[in-house]
Write an enzyme that holds these catalytic residues in place. Structure first.
Site, PDB file in Angstrom:
ATOM      1  N   LYS A 159       0.548  -1.239   0.028  1.00  0.00           N
ATOM      2  CA  LYS A 159      -0.225  -0.176  -0.078  1.00  0.00           C
ATOM      3  C   LYS A 159       0.736   1.455   0.041  1.00  0.00           C
ATOM      4  O   LYS A 159       1.728   1.074   0.969  1.00  0.00           O
ATOM      5  CB  LYS A 159      -0.921  -0.404   1.390  1.00  0.00           C
ATOM      6  N   ASP A 189      -3.381   5.430  -1.726  1.00  0.00           N
ATOM      7  CA  ASP A 189      -3.987   5.934  -0.412  1.00  0.00           C
ATOM      8  C   ASP A 189      -3.800   7.774  -0.305  1.00  0.00           C
ATOM      9  O   ASP A 189      -2.866   7.685   0.693  1.00  0.00           O
ATOM     10  CB  ASP A 189      -4.688   5.567   0.817  1.00  0.00           C
ATOM     11  N   GLU A 215      -7.612   3.849  -2.970  1.00  0.00           N
ATOM     12  CA  GLU A 215      -8.972   4.303  -1.159  1.00  0.00           C
ATOM     13  C   GLU A 215      -8.676   5.895  -0.999  1.00  0.00           C
ATOM     14  O   GLU A 215      -7.651   6.859  -1.266  1.00  0.00           O
ATOM     15  CB  GLU A 215      -7.259   3.757   0.357  1.00  0.00           C
ATOM     16  N   ASN A 238     -11.505   4.300   5.113  1.00  0.00           N
ATOM     17  CA  ASN A 238     -11.381   4.907   6.042  1.00  0.00           C
ATOM     18  C   ASN A 238     -11.763   6.391   6.144  1.00  0.00           C
ATOM     19  O   ASN A 238     -11.628   6.429   7.647  1.00  0.00           O
ATOM     20  CB  ASN A 238      -9.933   4.197   6.976  1.00  0.00           C
ATOM     21  N   ASP A 262     -11.403  -0.368  11.823  1.00  0.00           N
ATOM     22  CA  ASP A 262      -9.998  -0.053  12.634  1.00  0.00           C
ATOM     23  C   ASP A 262     -10.737  -0.461  14.534  1.00  0.00           C
ATOM     24  O   ASP A 262     -11.204   0.782  14.759  1.00  0.00           O
ATOM     25  CB  ASP A 262      -9.630   1.310  12.437  1.00  0.00           C
ATOM     26  N   HIS A 289      -7.282  -0.083   8.971  1.00  0.00           N
ATOM     27  CA  HIS A 289      -6.977   0.484   8.625  1.00  0.00           C
ATOM     28  C   HIS A 289      -5.814   0.081   9.692  1.00  0.00           C
ATOM     29  O   HIS A 289      -5.709  -0.101  10.962  1.00  0.00           O
ATOM     30  CB  HIS A 289      -7.476   1.759   8.182  1.00  0.00           C
ATOM     31  N   ASN A 291      -2.266   2.736  12.230  1.00  0.00           N
ATOM     32  CA  ASN A 291      -1.876   3.980  12.004  1.00  0.00           C
ATOM     33  C   ASN A 291      -0.673   3.788  13.077  1.00  0.00           C
ATOM     34  O   ASN A 291      -0.538   2.612  13.628  1.00  0.00           O
ATOM     35  CB  ASN A 291      -2.788   4.690  13.520  1.00  0.00           C
TER      36      ASN A 291
HETATM   37  O1  GKR Z   1       0.030   7.661   9.479  1.00  0.00           O
HETATM   38  O2  GKR Z   1       0.372   9.343   7.908  1.00  0.00           O
HETATM   39  C1  GKR Z   1      -0.373   7.934   8.692  1.00  0.00           C
HETATM   40  C2  GKR Z   1      -1.549   7.677   8.155  1.00  0.00           C
HETATM   41  O3  GKR Z   1      -1.784   8.736   6.677  1.00  0.00           O
HETATM   42  C3  GKR Z   1      -2.148   7.928   8.093  1.00  0.00           C
HETATM   43  O4  GKR Z   1      -2.548   9.510   9.812  1.00  0.00           O
HETATM   44  C4  GKR Z   1      -3.548   7.824   8.130  1.00  0.00           C
HETATM   45  O5  GKR Z   1      -4.926   7.449   8.966  1.00  0.00           O
HETATM   46  O6  GKR Z   1      -2.996   5.377   7.641  1.00  0.00           O
HETATM   47  C5  GKR Z   1      -4.136   5.756   7.524  1.00  0.00           C
HETATM   48  C6  GKR Z   1      -5.394   6.048   6.175  1.00  0.00           C
HETATM   49  O7  GKR Z   1      -4.843   4.665   5.768  1.00  0.00           O
HETATM   50  O8  GKR Z   1      -5.819   7.210   6.125  1.00  0.00           O
HETATM   51 MG    MG Z   2      -6.686   5.551   4.846  1.00  0.00          MG
END
Ligand code: GKR
Ligand code: MG
Length: 392
Positions: A159, A189, A215, A238, A262, A289, A291
Site C-alpha cells: 500500500k 491512498d 483508497e 477509512n 479499525d 486501517h 496508525n
Molecule cells: O500515518 O500518515 C499516516 C497515515 O496517513 C494515517 O494517518 C492514516 O490515518 O493510515 C491512515 C489511512 O489509511 O488513511
Molecule cells: Mg486510508
C-alpha cells in the site's frame, strides 16, 4: 473478578519523517496505554491514540471501569458512551477475560477462522531522517523501499500512502511497483487530496495495473460516489465511512466497495466484528486501517481479524516503522511471509516489558504535545506549507 486498578500511561514511539497529504510525521508518534488490574492480580493491556484529548477522556472513564467485572462489555460501553475510549478499555478487558480463562482473545471473540493474519507493507514517501530507510521521494526510491519491505517481512500486498507528489508521479510510482512486483496486490491512498476530476483521471492512468483498490481518492461520500461511477477499480475508505450511521448512505450511493475497519475507532473488537458482518450483508469488502502502534495493538488487530471470516484483504500496519520502540516483551514481533501468526497464549498473547514501557513513557515526557500535528512539522521544513484539500 473485579477491576481494582486503572492506569493510563502516555507513551511516545520514535517515528521517521513519513510524508502524507497533511504534511510529515513528527519525530515521535503518541499512544496511550491502558493497564487494568483485577482483585486477583491479573493485568490486562489496551492501547489507543495519544494526545491530551483522548488521555483526558480515558481518565474520565476510569471511574466507570473501576470496580467492573471485565466481562461486562455492554454495560461498560453504554456508560462510557464513546467508541474510541471504550475500545481501549475493551482491549484490556478482553485481555483479562482471555487470561482468566486461559484462552486467546480470538477464542473469546468466537474463535479464529485463520491461524495468521495477512498484513500489507505500508510504503511512504519520506525524507531522509534519523533512521535506516533513507530518503524516498521518487518512484525509484519508493521501489527500493518496497523491496526492503518484501525481503524483510514477506508482505504480499503493497500500500502506498499517496497524496504527496503530483498525481502523475504517483501513477508512475504505481507503474514502477507493478513492473517490479507483478504478482503483488497494490493499493494507493492519497487521503482525499484529489478532486473528483483528478481522481477519475488518476484511475484511468492506473486502470491496467490491476489495483486491489483505490483508497479515499476524493473527499466526501458524493465525491467518492462520482469516482466510483467512473472507474472499475474498487474504492475503499477509512475517511467517509468511519461510524455505523455512515454505512447506509454509502450503500445507497454505491460510494465505496471496501470499508476499512479499525477497532480503535469503531468501538472495539466486538464492534469491528459487527462491522464485518454488516459489510458482508451489503456485499462490501472489509479491510483494516492502521496508525502508528505497538505490539499491543498488533495483537488486538490480529485477534479480531482472525475471527472475521470475510476479512480477506491484507490489513494495514505501521508496525515496521515503529517496531524498535515497541513495549512488548520479545519485540520486535515477527511477521512470517507477510502475515502475523495469531498469538495462542492467554489473552492478547503479548506481555508488556516494564523497562520498555518506562522508556516509552519517558520519551513521551520529553516530547509532550497536545496531539499529532503533521501540519506544523511540515511548516518547520517549509514555512509556506498549507494542507490544501483538494491540492490537485
Ligand atoms: O500515518 O500518515 C499516516 C497515515 O496517513 C494515517 O494517518 C492514516 O490515518 O493510515 C491512515 C489511512 O489509511 O488513511
Ligand atoms: Mg486510508
Amino acid at each position: 473478578m473485579r477491576i481494582v486498578d486503572v492506569d493510563i500511561i502516555p507513551i511516545a514511539l520514535s517515528d521517521p519523517p513519513l510524508r502524507n497529504s497533511w504534511g510529515v510525521h513528527e519525530p515521535v508518534a503518541l499512544r496511550s496505554i491502558v493497564r487494568l488490574t483485577t482483585d486477583d492480580g491479573c493485568v490486562g493491556w489496551g492501547e489507543t491514540y495519544g494526545g491530551e484529548e483522548i488521555l483526558g477522556k480515558l481518565q474520565s472513564a476510569a471511574s466507570i471501569v473501576l470496580g467492573q467485572d471485565p466481562a461486562q462489555f455492554n454495560r461498560t460501553r453504554i456508560l462510557i458512551n464513546n467508541p474510541g475510549v471504550f475500545a481501549a478499555y475493551e482491549t484490556a478487558m478482553l485481555d483479562l477475560l482471555g487470561k482468566e480463562s486461559g484462552r486467546p482473545v480470538c477464542d473469546v471473540l468466537g474463535g479464529k477462522i485463520r491461524d495468521a493474519v495477512d498484513y500489507s507493507a505500508y510504503l511512504f514517501y519520506k525524507y531522509e531522517g534519523d533512521d535506516e530507510w533513507g530518503e524516498a521521494m521518487s518512484p525509484e526510491q519508493l521501489v527500493v523501499q518496497a523491496e526492503t519491505f518484501v525481503e524483510r517481512y514477506g508482505f504480499q500486498t503493497l500500500k502506498l500512502k499517496g497524496g504527496v507528489l503530483p498525481p502523475v508521479e504517483e501513477a508512475e510510482t504505481m507503474l514502477q511497483l507493478r513492473n517490479r512486483f507483478p504478482d503483488h496486490e497494490l493499493r494507493i491512498d492519497p487521503n482525499a487530496i484529489w478532486s473528483v476530476e483528478t481522481s477519475i483521471r488518476f484511475a484511468g492512468w492506473v486502470e491496467d495495473l490491476d489495483l486491489e483498490y483505490l483508497e479515499d481518492p476524493a473527499p466526501d461520500l458524493a465525491g467518492m460516489a462520482a469516482v466510483a461511477q467512473a472507474t472499475p477499480i474498487p474504492l475503499s475508505t477509512n475517511m467517509v465511512v468511519t461510524a455505523f450511521p455512515h454505512i447506509a448512505p454509502a450503500v445507497e450511493m454505491d460510494a465505496v466497495q471496501v470499508v476499512l475497519g479499525d477497532h480503535h475507532h469503531w468501538g472495539g473488537m466486538l464492534a469491528s466484528l459487527q462491522l464485518a458482518k454488516i459489510c458482508e450483508t451489503f456485499r462490501l469488502g472489509v479491510s483494516q486501517h492502521s496508525n502508528s502502534h505497538t505490539g499491543i495493538s498488533l495483537a488486538a488487530m490480529t485477534h479480531w481479524a482472525a475471527a472475521a471470516p470475510n476479512l480477506i484483504y491484507a490489513s494495514d500496519t505501521h508496525y515496521p516503522w515503529n517496531e524498535d520502540d515497541d513495549i512488548v516483551a520479545g519485540a520486535p514481533l515477527q511477521f512470517v511471509n507477510g502475515a502475523f501468526p495469531v498469538p495462542d497464549g492467554p489473552g492478547l498473547g503479548v506481555e508488556v516489558d516494564d523497562d520498555s514501557l518506562q522508556a516509552a513513557h519517558e520519551r513521551y515526557l520529553q516530547n509532550k504535545a497536545a496531539g499529532r500535528d503533521d501540519v506544523s512539522a511540515m511548516q518547520e521544513r517549509d514555512p509556506n506549507w498549507l494542507p490544501m484539500r483538494p491540492r490537485w
